[in-house]
Design a protein around this motif. Structure first.
Motif, PDB file in Angstrom:
ATOM      1  N   UNK A  19       0.834  -1.218   0.000  1.00 49.05           N
ATOM      2  CA  UNK A  19       0.000   0.000   0.000  1.00 49.05           C
ATOM      3  C   UNK A  19       0.864   1.262   0.000  1.00 49.05           C
ATOM      4  N   UNK A  20       1.998   1.209   0.711  1.00 42.43           N
ATOM      5  CA  UNK A  20       2.928   2.362   0.741  1.00 42.43           C
ATOM      6  C   UNK A  20       3.324   2.778  -0.678  1.00 42.43           C
ATOM      7  N   UNK A  21       3.587   1.784  -1.536  1.00 44.05           N
ATOM      8  CA  UNK A  21       4.029   2.076  -2.910  1.00 44.05           C
ATOM      9  C   UNK A  21       2.869   2.357  -3.848  1.00 44.05           C
ATOM     10  N   UNK A  22       1.719   1.732  -3.588  1.00 42.60           N
ATOM     11  CA  UNK A  22       0.662   1.716  -4.611  1.00 42.60           C
ATOM     12  C   UNK A  22      -0.483   2.682  -4.347  1.00 42.60           C
ATOM     13  N   UNK A  23      -0.495   3.302  -3.160  1.00 44.31           N
ATOM     14  CA  UNK A  23      -1.638   4.191  -2.868  1.00 44.31           C
ATOM     15  C   UNK A  23      -1.697   5.363  -3.835  1.00 44.31           C
ATOM     16  N   UNK A  24      -0.532   5.858  -4.279  1.00 42.51           N
ATOM     17  CA  UNK A  24      -0.590   6.994  -5.204  1.00 42.51           C
ATOM     18  C   UNK A  24      -1.045   6.555  -6.600  1.00 42.51           C
ATOM     19  N   UNK A  25      -1.178   5.253  -6.817  1.00 40.30           N
ATOM     20  CA  UNK A  25      -1.713   4.754  -8.092  1.00 40.30           C
ATOM     21  C   UNK A  25      -3.171   4.321  -7.918  1.00 40.30           C
ATOM     22  N   UNK A  26      -3.790   4.813  -6.829  1.00 42.51           N
ATOM     23  CA  UNK A  26      -5.217   4.551  -6.540  1.00 42.51           C
ATOM     24  C   UNK A  26      -5.519   3.100  -6.144  1.00 42.51           C
ATOM     25  N   UNK A  27      -4.519   2.379  -5.661  1.00 42.20           N
ATOM     26  CA  UNK A  27      -4.800   1.046  -5.118  1.00 42.20           C
ATOM     27  C   UNK A  27      -5.303   1.245  -3.681  1.00 42.20           C
ATOM     28  N   UNK A  28      -6.329   0.470  -3.282  1.00 31.05           N
ATOM     29  CA  UNK A  28      -6.804   0.557  -1.899  1.00 31.05           C
ATOM     30  C   UNK A  28      -6.016  -0.447  -1.043  1.00 31.05           C
ATOM     31  N   UNK A  59       7.012  -2.907 -16.539  1.00 29.98           N
ATOM     32  CA  UNK A  59       6.163  -3.931 -15.911  1.00 29.98           C
ATOM     33  C   UNK A  59       5.089  -3.275 -15.048  1.00 29.98           C
ATOM     34  N   UNK A  60       4.061  -4.047 -14.710  1.00 32.44           N
ATOM     35  CA  UNK A  60       2.961  -3.501 -13.908  1.00 32.44           C
ATOM     36  C   UNK A  60       3.436  -3.257 -12.463  1.00 32.44           C
ATOM     37  N   UNK A  61       2.784  -2.329 -11.736  1.00 33.97           N
ATOM     38  CA  UNK A  61       3.261  -1.974 -10.393  1.00 33.97           C
ATOM     39  C   UNK A  61       3.241  -3.127  -9.376  1.00 33.97           C
ATOM     40  N   UNK A  62       2.322  -4.096  -9.541  1.00 34.90           N
ATOM     41  CA  UNK A  62       2.326  -5.242  -8.605  1.00 34.90           C
ATOM     42  C   UNK A  62       3.625  -6.033  -8.744  1.00 34.90           C
ATOM     43  N   UNK A  63       4.190  -6.085  -9.967  1.00 31.30           N
ATOM     44  CA  UNK A  63       5.474  -6.774 -10.170  1.00 31.30           C
ATOM     45  C   UNK A  63       6.614  -5.892  -9.659  1.00 31.30           C
ATOM     46  N   UNK A 272       3.527   4.960 -14.272  1.00 31.02           N
ATOM     47  CA  UNK A 272       3.094   4.442 -12.958  1.00 31.02           C
ATOM     48  C   UNK A 272       4.240   4.516 -11.952  1.00 31.02           C
ATOM     49  N   UNK A 273       5.427   4.135 -12.408  1.00 34.28           N
ATOM     50  CA  UNK A 273       6.588   4.174 -11.509  1.00 34.28           C
ATOM     51  C   UNK A 273       6.843   5.588 -11.023  1.00 34.28           C
ATOM     52  N   UNK A 274       6.758   6.546 -11.936  1.00 38.80           N
ATOM     53  CA  UNK A 274       6.994   7.944 -11.562  1.00 38.80           C
ATOM     54  C   UNK A 274       5.915   8.444 -10.606  1.00 38.80           C
ATOM     55  N   UNK A 275       4.659   8.066 -10.865  1.00 45.80           N
ATOM     56  CA  UNK A 275       3.558   8.493  -9.973  1.00 45.80           C
ATOM     57  C   UNK A 275       3.757   7.933  -8.575  1.00 45.80           C
ATOM     58  N   UNK A 276       4.258   6.712  -8.489  1.00 38.29           N
ATOM     59  CA  UNK A 276       4.469   6.104  -7.170  1.00 38.29           C
ATOM     60  C   UNK A 276       5.661   6.746  -6.456  1.00 38.29           C
ATOM     61  N   UNK A 277       6.734   7.025  -7.203  1.00 38.40           N
ATOM     62  CA  UNK A 277       7.976   7.493  -6.564  1.00 38.40           C
ATOM     63  C   UNK A 277       8.038   9.012  -6.390  1.00 38.40           C
ATOM     64  N   UNK A 278       7.219   9.736  -7.148  1.00 35.67           N
ATOM     65  CA  UNK A 278       7.214  11.203  -7.029  1.00 35.67           C
ATOM     66  C   UNK A 278       5.779  11.701  -6.874  1.00 35.67           C
ATOM     67  N   UNK A 279       5.107  11.367  -5.751  1.00 30.48           N
ATOM     68  CA  UNK A 279       3.681  11.713  -5.612  1.00 30.48           C
ATOM     69  C   UNK A 279       3.432  13.212  -5.591  1.00 30.48           C
TER      70      UNK A 279
END
Ligand code: SF4
Length: 336
Positions: A19-28, A59-63, A272-279
């Motif tokens: 969740x720490x990595x994926x919340x900025x990609x709208x994962x609950x 690759x997809x963010x889950x990977x 996606x990687x950029x959105x997660x790492x630079x919110x």
């Protein structure tokens, strides 16, 4: 169904990590809890099999955030593949990348979860095509983009990536080079070098679809927008963009820039990687998906670790491997 059981506490801890990595990609948090058994199982299987998992930034963010040990571009991943002491390399990318890992570290078992993950650039040229080009232009060095099959690398003098292509072309003797297989990257390089470039007719199906009108519309709507484009796009895009480069150049630019608004003209995985790492930054406009890169999934990664099929184990004939290794080693030398 998982082959390993995990406690509720382990699953919650894993869900929080995701969740720490994926919340900025709208994962609950609940999405992350659903994925937790699979990522925990894959990470356990990796340890049991002494495997390292290399994932391309597309690759997809889950990977990328769930199971990858290293994420990067073709060059960065080939450096990791060369130096790893793991017994097994699981390559989450496309076939030519997994082949590159095997060329550089032949004693390792290299596994490709999606053996049908091709690439429109790599599939546009064969070794026989390169031999014909060499016959037509005797003595002209063949510079081959890393997005090529092992047999094509074996016929080439030196490999390059999008990040080092210009530097390596400039370091070669002579006024002419053969550049394969990307005709758009060849045209972009031709704007930056005095050397004559003989090109091939390959294109990337992801990057050739971008249109300069999309960039202009975004810039009009968001003054001050910085446009960062991959060098596999066409020359009109390059003229409009603030940066032309590989995925690592794009990442570095976003990291070091004080600007807030960016349009990233490449595959959606990097966005996606950029959105997660630079919110704190905004990434505007559209991106395109690579159908080949997206063939890797958590499910086929788990399966390849449990029991790889024959077609998921990368093998290269030794004569081809040795010749391809020379072209890659020359890239490492010239890129120092
Ligand atoms: S994004 Fe383009 S170059 Fe990269 S693997 Fe997909 S088709 Fe090939």
């Amino acid at each position: 169904m998982s082959t390993i059981s995990f406690s509720t506490a382990q699953l919650k801890k894993e869900a929080e990590r995701l969740f720490c990595h994926l919340k900025s990609l709208s994962w609950s948090y609940d999405d992350c809890l659903t994925y937790a058994p699979l990522t925990l199982e894959i990470n356990t299987l990796k340890r049991q099999r002494h495997a390292v998992l290399l994932a391309h930034s597309y690759q997809t963010p889950d990977i990328v955030y769930g199971v990858a040990d290293f994420t990067g571009d073709s060059y960065g991943l080939s450096v990791e593949a060369k130096k790893t002491d793991a017994s097994v390399i699981v390559f989450c990318g496309v076939r030519f990348m997994a082949e590159t890992a095997k060329i550089l570290n032949p004693k390792k078992r290299v596994l490709l979860p999606a053996p049908d993950a091709g690439c429109s650039l790599a599939d546009s040229i064969t070794a026989a095509d390169v031999r014909i080009l060499k016959k037509k232009h005797p003595g002209v060095p063949v510079v081959c983009y890393v997005n090529t099959a092992a047999e094509v690398k074996a016929e080439s003098d030196v490999c390059v990536t999008s990040a080092n292509a210009l530097k390596i072309i400039e370091a070669l003797q002579g006024k002419k080079i053969i550049f394969i297989p990307d005709k758009l990257m060849a045209a972009n390089l031709a704007m930056l070098t005095h050397k004559e470039i003989i090109s091939w007719n390959g294109t990337c199906v992801v990057h050739e679809r971008f249109d300069v009108a999309q960039l202009r519309a975004q810039r009009h709507e968001h003054p001050g927008l910085k446009i960062l484009a991959h060098s596999e796009c066409n020359s009109d895009i390059m003229k409009e963009a603030d940066l032309m480069g590989g995925t690592t150049d794009i990442l570095r630019t976003v990291k070091n820039s004080r600007d807030r608004d960016f349009m990233i003209v490449t595959e959606c995985g990097l966005v996606d990687r950029l959105r997660s790492e630079f919110p704190e930054k905004r990434f505007l406009g559209t991106c395109n998906l690579c159908p080949f890169m997206k063939k890797n999934t958590l499910r086929n990664i788990r399966q390849v670790l449990l029991k790889p099929r024959k077609d998921q184990v990368v093998e290269i004939p030794e004569t081809v491997r040795k010749k391809a290794e020379r072209a890659l080693e020359r890239m490492f030398e010239l890129n120092k």
